[in-house]
Design an enzyme around this catalytic site. Structure first.
Site, short mmCIF file in Angstrom:
data_model
loop_
_atom_site.label_atom_id
_atom_site.label_comp_id
_atom_site.label_asym_id
_atom_site.label_seq_id
_atom_site.Cartn_x
_atom_site.Cartn_y
_atom_site.Cartn_z
N ARG A 283 0.83 -1.22 0.00
CA ARG A 283 0.00 0.00 0.00
C ARG A 283 0.86 1.26 0.00
O ARG A 283 0.37 2.33 -0.35
CB ARG A 283 -0.92 0.02 1.23
CG ARG A 283 -1.86 -1.16 1.32
CD ARG A 283 -2.86 -1.19 0.18
NE ARG A 283 -3.80 -2.30 0.34
CZ ARG A 283 -4.72 -2.62 -0.55
NH1 ARG A 283 -4.79 -1.92 -1.67
NH2 ARG A 283 -5.53 -3.62 -0.35
N LEU A 363 0.06 -3.98 -10.75
CA LEU A 363 0.54 -2.86 -11.57
C LEU A 363 0.86 -1.62 -10.73
O LEU A 363 1.16 -0.57 -11.31
CB LEU A 363 -0.52 -2.50 -12.62
CG LEU A 363 -0.78 -3.57 -13.68
CD1 LEU A 363 -1.93 -3.14 -14.58
CD2 LEU A 363 0.45 -3.83 -14.52
N ARG A 364 0.80 -1.74 -9.41
CA ARG A 364 1.10 -0.58 -8.58
C ARG A 364 2.53 -0.10 -8.80
O ARG A 364 2.79 1.10 -8.80
CB ARG A 364 0.89 -0.91 -7.10
CG ARG A 364 -0.56 -0.89 -6.67
CD ARG A 364 -0.68 -0.71 -5.15
NE ARG A 364 -2.08 -0.74 -4.75
CZ ARG A 364 -2.67 -1.81 -4.22
NH1 ARG A 364 -1.98 -2.91 -4.05
NH2 ARG A 364 -3.93 -1.76 -3.87
N GLY A 365 3.46 -1.03 -8.98
CA GLY A 365 4.85 -0.65 -9.19
C GLY A 365 5.03 0.20 -10.44
O GLY A 365 5.75 1.21 -10.42
#
Length: 425
Positions: A283, A363-365
């Site tokens: 997060r 896909l947060r990275g």
């Protein structure tokens, strides 16, 4: 809700006359009933009316006068306000720890990066640096008197009452205020964090009312959790839900309410006391590692600067006023130019290739790396993202997403850097 003013005094007529002329500032006139009376608070064209049903007489007191405030007066007011608060160590006076400071600045420039997790040795100035960020936070427009810091221009950041007023076409009293930083202590209860029933109103008026918690106060601001790796699991789950959805839903004593809770989540901790669960780590948009300074000369400078601050905090802060103001202007300029910063499609493809080859989940990275690189370009005053910008931020954006096993330690960033140069070469 619509309110009305029933009075025949000449002072009330003067108030209505002043409202008919345009004013550079949005001002609120407070009206309170005579002593011993209590009632609801209503806004009508910028006028706050406090009264009891069935009463028509009010004691009027004007708490603000529509006068033009010069820049010098405004600056003097801010300085007086700062002096009345507890002295905070200046951000620009912090020696070293460039990685941590950069991550914090990028999150202030673009809050959608998603916060930063700071892990490092004890006594390395983690909490001091985070709390020193308060002086640099820019001002935002909020609805006056709203406990959720509602944005009068963005429905997604409005509380339910403010939304209802907008639907009814009522004018919203607005003020400029600094972005709020909320400190979440380890001993906080879930009721204090999420909000609970207002006991005072329940006892005095016999009604069920919601008392907002720390998540409401942190909306559109910063939520800081020191020693986040020691936080109770049920509070961690609450933070996860709010950070993911941007809303906090409370079910208490027959009350069901949802309110916006969009905040920058900043956490700090000592890895010796335990690592965070991978679900919570994911997060955080960025991860900063802080180490103990080894250079003897630098350590002496840090000790001397701290001694100066402890001896006379106000004098020490004044010595850094010029640097603080310069940094504030740099942040404000970066925030305004951020929407116009571009990142080439080829660079986006390479960022995603690095994430794919490192086997980063989700896909947060990819998203965070793109946002952080654009924020860094804006901080440097450029309109285009370069490979150097990506190389600077990509270790902080990806290294905490590589851990699959909770018992593993977080990579130092070398693996990310190796893959970066392999792809971008």
């Amino acid at each position: 809700m619509a309110g009305f003013l029933a009075t025949s005094s000449s002072s009330a007529a003067a108030i209505w006359a002043s409202l008919s002329s345009p004013s550079p500032k949005s001002l609120v006139h407070s009206l309170s009933p005579t002593p011993g009376q209590s009632g609801g608070r209503k806004f009508y064209k910028g006028i706050a009316v406090t009264g009891k049903k069935g009463r028509s007489r009010f004691r009027i007191s004007i708490t603000n006068v529509a006068t033009e405030i010069s820049p010098a007066q405004e600056k003097a007011r801010k300085i007086a306000s700062m002096k009345s608060q507890r002295p905070v160590y200046p951000f620009s006076a912090i020696v070293g720890q460039d990685e941590m400071k950069l991550c914090l600045l990028l999150n202030v420039i673009d809050p959608k990066i998603g916060g930063v997790m700071i892990m490092g040795d004890r006594g390395t100035g983690k909490s001091t640096t985070v709390r020193s960020l308060v002086d640099l936070l820019p001002e935002i427009t909020v609805v006056s008197g709203d406990p959720f810091n509602s944005d009068p221009e963005d429905p997604e950041s409005m509380g339910m009452e403010v939304r209802e007023k907008v639907v009814r076409g009522e004018e919203l009293p607005v003020i400029m205020t600094k972005i709020t930083m909320v400190d979440l202590p380890l001993g906080a209860t879930e009721d204090r964090v999420c909000g609970t029933i207002d006991i005072e109103k329940a006892l005095t008026e016999g009604v069920k009312a919601f008392e907002p918690g720390l998540l409401a106060k942190a909306n559109r601001g910063i939520l800081y959790v020191d020693e986040v790796n020691l936080l109770d699991d049920h509070l961690v789950d609450v933070l996860l839900d709010s950070a993911a959805s941007g809303w906090n839903t409370v079910e208490r004593e027959g009350i069901s309410i949802s309110h916006p809770a969009r905040f920058i989540l900043i956490g700090s901790g000592n890895p010796e006391e335990g690592e965070l669960r991978p679900q919570l780590l994911d997060r955080f948009g960025m991860h900063a590692q802080v180490g103990t300074v080894r250079d003897a000369e630098l350590r002496v400078k840090i000790v001397e600067e701290r001694a100066r601050f402890d001896r006379n905090p106000n004098e020490f802060r004044e010595s850094y006023n010029a640097e603080q103001e310069k940094l504030q202007q740099q942040i404000a300029s970066a925030r305004s130019s951020l929407p116009s910063v571009n990142i080439d499609h080829e660079l986006r493809v390479k960022i995603s290739k690095v994430c794919a080859e490192l086997n980063v989940d989700g896909l947060r990275g990819d998203i965070v790396t793109n946002r952080a690189a654009k924020a860094l370009a804006a901080l440097k005053g450029r309109g285009e993202v370069t490979t150097e910008d990506i190389a600077t931020v990509i270790p902080n954006c990806l290294r905490h997403r590589l851990r699959k096993d909770p018992l593993e330690s977080i990579d130092s960033g070398l693996l990310v850097i190796e893959k970066f140069y392999e792809v971008f070469a």
